[in-house]
Design a protein around this motif. Structure first.
Motif, PDB file in Angstrom:
ATOM      1  N   PHE A 128      -5.289   4.406   4.390  1.00  0.00           N
ATOM      2  CA  PHE A 128      -5.147   3.195   3.583  1.00  0.00           C
ATOM      3  C   PHE A 128      -5.293   2.026   4.550  1.00  0.00           C
ATOM      4  N   THR A 129      -6.397   1.287   4.449  1.00  0.00           N
ATOM      5  CA  THR A 129      -6.805   0.382   5.524  1.00  0.00           C
ATOM      6  C   THR A 129      -6.070  -0.952   5.563  1.00  0.00           C
ATOM      7  N   VAL A 130      -5.091  -1.157   4.685  1.00  0.00           N
ATOM      8  CA  VAL A 130      -4.292  -2.388   4.798  1.00  0.00           C
ATOM      9  C   VAL A 130      -3.581  -2.471   6.147  1.00  0.00           C
ATOM     10  N   LEU A 131      -3.460  -1.325   6.828  1.00  0.00           N
ATOM     11  CA  LEU A 131      -2.919  -1.309   8.190  1.00  0.00           C
ATOM     12  C   LEU A 131      -3.678  -2.233   9.125  1.00  0.00           C
ATOM     13  N   PHE A 132      -4.960  -2.350   8.863  1.00  0.00           N
ATOM     14  CA  PHE A 132      -5.856  -3.013   9.811  1.00  0.00           C
ATOM     15  C   PHE A 132      -6.373  -4.339   9.274  1.00  0.00           C
ATOM     16  N   ALA A 133      -5.510  -5.065   8.572  1.00  0.00           N
ATOM     17  CA  ALA A 133      -5.910  -6.345   7.992  1.00  0.00           C
ATOM     18  C   ALA A 133      -6.294  -7.366   9.055  1.00  0.00           C
ATOM     19  N   ASP A 134      -5.848  -7.143  10.293  1.00  0.00           N
ATOM     20  CA  ASP A 134      -6.186  -8.063  11.381  1.00  0.00           C
ATOM     21  C   ASP A 134      -7.584  -7.816  11.934  1.00  0.00           C
ATOM     22  N   LYS A 135      -8.217  -6.723  11.525  1.00  0.00           N
ATOM     23  CA  LYS A 135      -9.566  -6.409  11.977  1.00  0.00           C
ATOM     24  C   LYS A 135     -10.585  -6.819  10.910  1.00  0.00           C
ATOM     25  N   SER A 136     -11.777  -7.173  11.339  1.00  0.00           N
ATOM     26  CA  SER A 136     -12.848  -7.419  10.379  1.00  0.00           C
ATOM     27  C   SER A 136     -13.221  -6.103   9.705  1.00  0.00           C
ATOM     28  N   PHE A 137     -13.967  -6.193   8.625  1.00  0.00           N
ATOM     29  CA  PHE A 137     -14.375  -4.992   7.891  1.00  0.00           C
ATOM     30  C   PHE A 137     -15.125  -4.023   8.806  1.00  0.00           C
ATOM     31  N   GLU A 138     -16.094  -4.532   9.548  1.00  0.00           N
ATOM     32  CA  GLU A 138     -16.888  -3.664  10.417  1.00  0.00           C
ATOM     33  C   GLU A 138     -16.068  -3.129  11.585  1.00  0.00           C
ATOM     34  N   GLU A 139     -15.171  -3.940  12.138  1.00  0.00           N
ATOM     35  CA  GLU A 139     -14.291  -3.460  13.208  1.00  0.00           C
ATOM     36  C   GLU A 139     -13.402  -2.334  12.711  1.00  0.00           C
ATOM     37  N   MET A 140     -12.877  -2.492  11.502  1.00  0.00           N
ATOM     38  CA  MET A 140     -12.029  -1.458  10.919  1.00  0.00           C
ATOM     39  C   MET A 140     -12.811  -0.168  10.721  1.00  0.00           C
ATOM     40  N   LEU A 141     -14.020  -0.273  10.157  1.00  0.00           N
ATOM     41  CA  LEU A 141     -14.832   0.916   9.914  1.00  0.00           C
ATOM     42  C   LEU A 141     -15.130   1.660  11.213  1.00  0.00           C
ATOM     43  N   LYS A 142     -15.483   0.904  12.236  1.00  0.00           N
ATOM     44  CA  LYS A 142     -15.803   1.515  13.539  1.00  0.00           C
ATOM     45  C   LYS A 142     -14.581   2.208  14.114  1.00  0.00           C
ATOM     46  N   TYR A 143     -13.422   1.563  14.009  1.00  0.00           N
ATOM     47  CA  TYR A 143     -12.202   2.101  14.603  1.00  0.00           C
ATOM     48  C   TYR A 143     -11.760   3.382  13.900  1.00  0.00           C
ATOM     49  N   VAL A 144     -11.681   3.373  12.562  1.00  0.00           N
ATOM     50  CA  VAL A 144     -11.159   4.557  11.872  1.00  0.00           C
ATOM     51  C   VAL A 144     -12.129   5.728  11.988  1.00  0.00           C
ATOM     52  N   SER A 145     -13.419   5.451  11.972  1.00  0.00           N
ATOM     53  CA  SER A 145     -14.385   6.553  12.105  1.00  0.00           C
ATOM     54  C   SER A 145     -14.319   7.162  13.500  1.00  0.00           C
ATOM     55  N   SER A 146     -13.976   6.349  14.509  1.00  0.00           N
ATOM     56  CA  SER A 146     -13.862   6.864  15.878  1.00  0.00           C
ATOM     57  C   SER A 146     -12.699   7.840  16.019  1.00  0.00           C
ATOM     58  N   LYS A 147     -11.735   7.769  15.105  1.00  0.00           N
ATOM     59  CA  LYS A 147     -10.576   8.660  15.141  1.00  0.00           C
ATOM     60  C   LYS A 147     -10.821   9.972  14.398  1.00  0.00           C
ATOM     61  N   GLY A 148     -11.981  10.101  13.790  1.00  0.00           N
ATOM     62  CA  GLY A 148     -12.287  11.314  13.048  1.00  0.00           C
ATOM     63  C   GLY A 148     -11.911  11.265  11.586  1.00  0.00           C
ATOM     64  N   VAL A 149     -11.533  10.086  11.111  1.00  0.00           N
ATOM     65  CA  VAL A 149     -11.221   9.912   9.691  1.00  0.00           C
ATOM     66  C   VAL A 149     -12.521   9.916   8.888  1.00  0.00           C
ATOM     67  N   GLU A 150     -12.472  10.501   7.694  1.00  0.00           N
ATOM     68  CA  GLU A 150     -13.680  10.624   6.875  1.00  0.00           C
ATOM     69  C   GLU A 150     -13.667   9.762   5.628  1.00  0.00           C
ATOM     70  N   ALA A 151     -12.516   9.173   5.299  1.00  0.00           N
ATOM     71  CA  ALA A 151     -12.411   8.415   4.047  1.00  0.00           C
ATOM     72  C   ALA A 151     -11.509   7.206   4.238  1.00  0.00           C
ATOM     73  N   ILE A 152     -11.766   6.171   3.453  1.00  0.00           N
ATOM     74  CA  ILE A 152     -10.926   4.974   3.479  1.00  0.00           C
ATOM     75  C   ILE A 152     -10.462   4.656   2.063  1.00  0.00           C
ATOM     76  N   GLU A 153      -9.237   4.189   1.977  1.00  0.00           N
ATOM     77  CA  GLU A 153      -8.650   3.669   0.746  1.00  0.00           C
ATOM     78  C   GLU A 153      -8.489   2.172   0.961  1.00  0.00           C
ATOM     79  N   LEU A 154      -9.089   1.373   0.097  1.00  0.00           N
ATOM     80  CA  LEU A 154      -9.168  -0.066   0.318  1.00  0.00           C
ATOM     81  C   LEU A 154      -8.243  -0.825  -0.621  1.00  0.00           C
TER      82      LEU A 154
END
Length: 322
Positions: A6-32
């Motif tokens: 659930f990406t509200v954790l990363f409200a301080d990151k831009s959309f693209e920064e958030m996508l890059k970060y969570v995908s780097s951790k091996g996450v496959e899905a986002i809840e917005l």
């Protein structure tokens, strides 16, 4: 099954920064999140509904990072007795349903809401005792006059859009247990199901594995949150389940949220994941981080690490040994 967040954790990151970060951790899905009590930093409903080009760019960015959107979430109280609070919540929910349909996202998560105790009330009333009988009268009025009419209408809208509604079973709201979820679903329709969060089961004294079985038998689990809870028995003895101590006063609380694996052990979480698969839930396990002892990055990372060995990626198919 897939691990999501659930990406509200990363409200301080831009959309693209958030996508890059969570995908780097091996996450496959986002809840917005689309607003309400949470942030809409990564998903502005009005902008995306009003601009087809922006919508397509949005979808492409998600896809480019190898991700899918498991759900849109707008947690608020659309049944709040004050119209100035209820009306924006209701409008946001409808818009979020319509955006989910445009994005082919199958679930919108929210709360059931909690009404007041009469038409001129100012604040929600959450009855949690069957006696004195005043509380039963309040509960009956809430369900018959507010909850069922409202959610019948929303079930019909969701059905027309082919989007399911995931109600988070959360204290302070009328739907907070498997029983209340199934009661609303029976009265209003099958588009209503649970966004099941075991952390809210534990503090209410409900075994999450059993809640999975109860709801799973009815096909009523639409989405799943991964969050843990620690119980402080000494404070529980003092304050009880419905502890009103501020979340920030963790030393004095009966219970508090933890990241996955820091309230209950791996075996307990393995049992939850196994129960989900047993009852045909083969969708996203979405991490929600609200751990007051860990930073966002550390809590999120540990949740991913603890869930990875437990997620069932391959169904058995034919039982070759039988």
């Amino acid at each position: 099954m897939k691990i999501g967040v659930f990406t509200v954790l990363f409200a301080d990151k831009s959309f693209e920064e958030m996508l890059k970060y969570v995908s780097s951790k091996g996450v496959e899905a986002i809840e917005l999140g689309t607003g309400g009590y949470g942030s809409d930093a990564h998903c502005n409903v009005d902008e995306l509904l009003g601009d087809e080009t922006a919508l397509q760019r949005f979808q492409q960015k998600v896809s480019d990072h190898g991700l899918m959107i498991s759900a849109l979430s707008c947690h608020s109280n659309p049944l709040h007795p004050q119209k100035k609070i209820a009306a924006p919540a209701d409008e946001l929910f409808d818009k979020t349903l319509r955006l989910a349909a445009k994005l082919s996202v199958p679930v919108v998560n929210t709360f059931s809401g909690c009404p007041g105790d009469h038409e001129n009330a100012l604040y929600p009333n959450w009855p949690v005792s069957p006696w004195p009988h005043d509380f039963q009268e309040v509960l009956k009025w809430q369900w018959e006059e507010k909850l069922i009419p409202y959610w019948k209408e929303k079930n019909a809208l969701a059905e027309s859009l082919s989007v399911k509604i995931g109600l988070e079973l959360h204290g302070g709201f009328s739907v907070h247990t498997p029983a209340t979820l199934l009661r609303l679903r029976e009265a209003c329709g099958p588009m209503i199901g649970a966004n099941l969060d075991p952390s809210h089961m534990w503090w209410q004294g409900i075994d999450p594995v059993e809640s999975v079985k109860i709801l799973g038998r009815e096909g009523a689990i639409h989405h799943f949150h991964a969050k843990d809870t620690a119980i402080d028995q000494q404070n529980m003895n003092r304050n009880g389940l419905t502890d009103m101590t501020e979340y920030s006063e963790m030393r004095d609380r009966a219970w508090y949220f933890r990241t996955v694996g820091f309230g209950h052990d791996q075996k307990t979480w393995a049992d939850i994941i196994s129960a989900l698969r047993l009852y045909d839930y083969d969708y996203v396990v979405s991490i929600e981080h609200e751990d007051g002892l860990m930073s966002v990055d550390e809590g999120f990372t540990k949740a991913v690490e603890n869930l990875k060995p437990l997620i069932v990626k391959e169904s058995v198919g034919q039982m070759w040994w039988s």
